[in-house]
Design a protein around this motif. Structure first.
Motif, PDB file in Angstrom:
ATOM      1  N   VAL A 160       0.814  -1.222   0.000  1.00 13.14           N
ATOM      2  CA  VAL A 160       0.000   0.000   0.000  1.00 13.14           C
ATOM      3  C   VAL A 160       0.844   1.267   0.000  1.00 13.14           C
ATOM      4  O   VAL A 160       0.328   2.359  -0.247  1.00 13.14           O
ATOM      5  N   LYS A 161       2.141   1.141   0.267  1.00 13.33           N
ATOM      6  CA  LYS A 161       3.009   2.313   0.281  1.00 13.33           C
ATOM      7  C   LYS A 161       3.446   2.732  -1.117  1.00 13.33           C
ATOM      8  O   LYS A 161       4.088   3.768  -1.280  1.00 13.33           O
ATOM      9  N   GLY A 162       3.113   1.903  -2.118  1.00 16.79           N
ATOM     10  CA  GLY A 162       3.436   2.250  -3.497  1.00 16.79           C
ATOM     11  C   GLY A 162       2.377   3.154  -4.098  1.00 16.79           C
ATOM     12  O   GLY A 162       1.444   3.601  -3.431  1.00 16.79           O
ATOM     13  N   LYS A 163       2.507   3.406  -5.396  1.00 14.04           N
ATOM     14  CA  LYS A 163       1.585   4.302  -6.096  1.00 14.04           C
ATOM     15  C   LYS A 163       0.812   3.509  -7.146  1.00 14.04           C
ATOM     16  O   LYS A 163       1.400   2.793  -7.954  1.00 14.04           O
ATOM     17  N   SER A 164      -0.514   3.646  -7.115  1.00 14.32           N
ATOM     18  CA  SER A 164      -1.348   2.975  -8.113  1.00 14.32           C
ATOM     19  C   SER A 164      -1.308   3.755  -9.424  1.00 14.32           C
ATOM     20  O   SER A 164      -1.425   4.984  -9.427  1.00 14.32           O
ATOM     21  N   ILE A 165      -1.134   3.050 -10.516  1.00 13.72           N
ATOM     22  CA  ILE A 165      -1.065   3.692 -11.834  1.00 13.72           C
ATOM     23  C   ILE A 165      -2.080   3.035 -12.756  1.00 13.72           C
ATOM     24  O   ILE A 165      -2.005   1.839 -13.025  1.00 13.72           O
ATOM     25  N   PHE A 166      -3.054   3.821 -13.202  1.00 17.51           N
ATOM     26  CA  PHE A 166      -4.057   3.358 -14.162  1.00 17.51           C
ATOM     27  C   PHE A 166      -3.956   4.280 -15.364  1.00 17.51           C
ATOM     28  O   PHE A 166      -4.342   5.455 -15.292  1.00 17.51           O
ATOM     29  N   LEU A 167      -3.407   3.797 -16.456  1.00 11.68           N
ATOM     30  CA  LEU A 167      -3.087   4.648 -17.608  1.00 11.68           C
ATOM     31  C   LEU A 167      -4.260   5.488 -18.100  1.00 11.68           C
ATOM     32  O   LEU A 167      -4.065   6.656 -18.465  1.00 11.68           O
ATOM     33  N   PRO A 168      -5.505   4.977 -18.161  1.00 16.10           N
ATOM     34  CA  PRO A 168      -6.615   5.833 -18.609  1.00 16.10           C
ATOM     35  C   PRO A 168      -6.826   7.064 -17.726  1.00 16.10           C
ATOM     36  O   PRO A 168      -7.324   8.088 -18.210  1.00 16.10           O
ATOM     37  N   ASP A 169      -6.452   6.980 -16.440  1.00 16.21           N
ATOM     38  CA  ASP A 169      -6.572   8.149 -15.572  1.00 16.21           C
ATOM     39  C   ASP A 169      -5.558   9.226 -15.942  1.00 16.21           C
ATOM     40  O   ASP A 169      -5.759  10.411 -15.662  1.00 16.21           O
ATOM     41  N   ILE A 170      -4.453   8.814 -16.565  1.00 14.49           N
ATOM     42  CA  ILE A 170      -3.386   9.752 -16.899  1.00 14.49           C
ATOM     43  C   ILE A 170      -3.502  10.253 -18.339  1.00 14.49           C
ATOM     44  O   ILE A 170      -3.413  11.462 -18.599  1.00 14.49           O
ATOM     45  N   GLY A 211      -5.728   7.186 -25.154  1.00 13.80           N
ATOM     46  CA  GLY A 211      -4.319   7.533 -24.952  1.00 13.80           C
ATOM     47  C   GLY A 211      -3.586   6.467 -24.152  1.00 13.80           C
ATOM     48  O   GLY A 211      -2.446   6.113 -24.466  1.00 13.80           O
ATOM     49  N   GLY A 212      -4.263   5.945 -23.109  1.00 18.36           N
ATOM     50  CA  GLY A 212      -3.661   4.890 -22.301  1.00 18.36           C
ATOM     51  C   GLY A 212      -3.388   3.643 -23.122  1.00 18.36           C
ATOM     52  O   GLY A 212      -2.341   3.005 -22.996  1.00 18.36           O
ATOM     53  N   LEU A 213      -4.364   3.290 -23.985  1.00 16.69           N
ATOM     54  CA  LEU A 213      -4.175   2.123 -24.849  1.00 16.69           C
ATOM     55  C   LEU A 213      -3.033   2.367 -25.832  1.00 16.69           C
ATOM     56  O   LEU A 213      -2.207   1.475 -26.069  1.00 16.69           O
TER      57      LEU A 213
END
Length: 222
Positions: free
Chosen positions: A180-190, A195-197
């Motif tokens: 849980v100390k890491g960072k979640s990365i979901f490309l469509p959110d960015i 663009g994420g695809l």
């Protein structure tokens, strides 16, 4: 010389016909599938998918371990490129499914599995990679070779199960203290959905090109 020819000829003639065994196995598979269908239609479907998937893996000699190992040992990247193509196809398919749910206001499938990424992810992947190479197969490759009768893979499967159960038992501790100390990365959110695809496919494409260049380089060295 003639004695050797007669010896090998006798060995060839003594080879057992495996067609009856194959037919028996097919009948058993169909019968068990029909039995599962009487219990639940889902079980029957899972049985068909599992058998089909196993058959494809066995005939294609598809193995994630080999896709990572072969470039270093043999210089071949054919399996590596096959895995990358599979990643590209599944990326498109899963993006379509998730985007369809998104535009219809439905919960996005698999959204709960977007988990944090950190140094622990890399360490875990490295340890798992070492284990795969030593065992001679990943989960899919191990199951496939167990079906082929490799006794070494039966041992690997046993400890695979033991390790999975142990990991599941301690997962809560690892999650609280590290994951849980890491960072979640979901490309469509960015980058947005398309663009994420695109970013995902570009990364896969770059790795694919590098794999081709690597194989060509190794071939020239040989």
């Amino acid at each position: 010389m003639s004695g050797n020819i007669r010896y090998y000829s006798r060995r060839k003639k003594s080879k057992k016909n495996q067609i009856p065994i194959g037919i028996s196995v097919i009948i058993a598979i169909i019968a068990f599938g029909i039995y599962l269908t009487t219990k639940s239609s889902h079980l029957g479907l899972y049985w068909v998918i599992g058998i089909s998937f196993g058959f494809i893996l066995q005939r294609a000699r598809f193995c994630f371990t080999a896709s990572m190992r072969d470039p270093y040992l043999t210089g071949s990247t054919s399996l590596t490129r096959a895995v990358l193509i599979a990643f590209a196809i599944t990326s498109i398919a899963f993006t379509a499914i998730k985007y369809g749910a998104h535009i219809n206001g439905l919960p996005i499938p698999g959204q709960d599995y977007v988990v944090p990424i950190s140094l622990t992810t890399a360490i875990g992947a490295f340890i798992f990679g070492i284990g795969m190479v030593i065992a001679g197969g990943c989960a899919s490759g191990t199951l496939m070779r167990v079906g082929e009768g490799f006794t070494m893979q039966i041992l690997s499967l046993f400890f695979f199960i033991v390790g999975s159960l142990w990991g599941a038992h301690d997962f809560g501790w690892w999650k609280r203290n590290f994951i849980v100390k890491g960072k979640s990365i979901f490309l469509p959110d960015i980058f947005g959905w398309f663009g994420g695809l695109a970013v995902n496919l570009i990364i896969i494409g770059i790795i694919y090109i590098l794999a081709v260049k690597w194989e060509n380089k190794k071939s020239e060295e040989i």
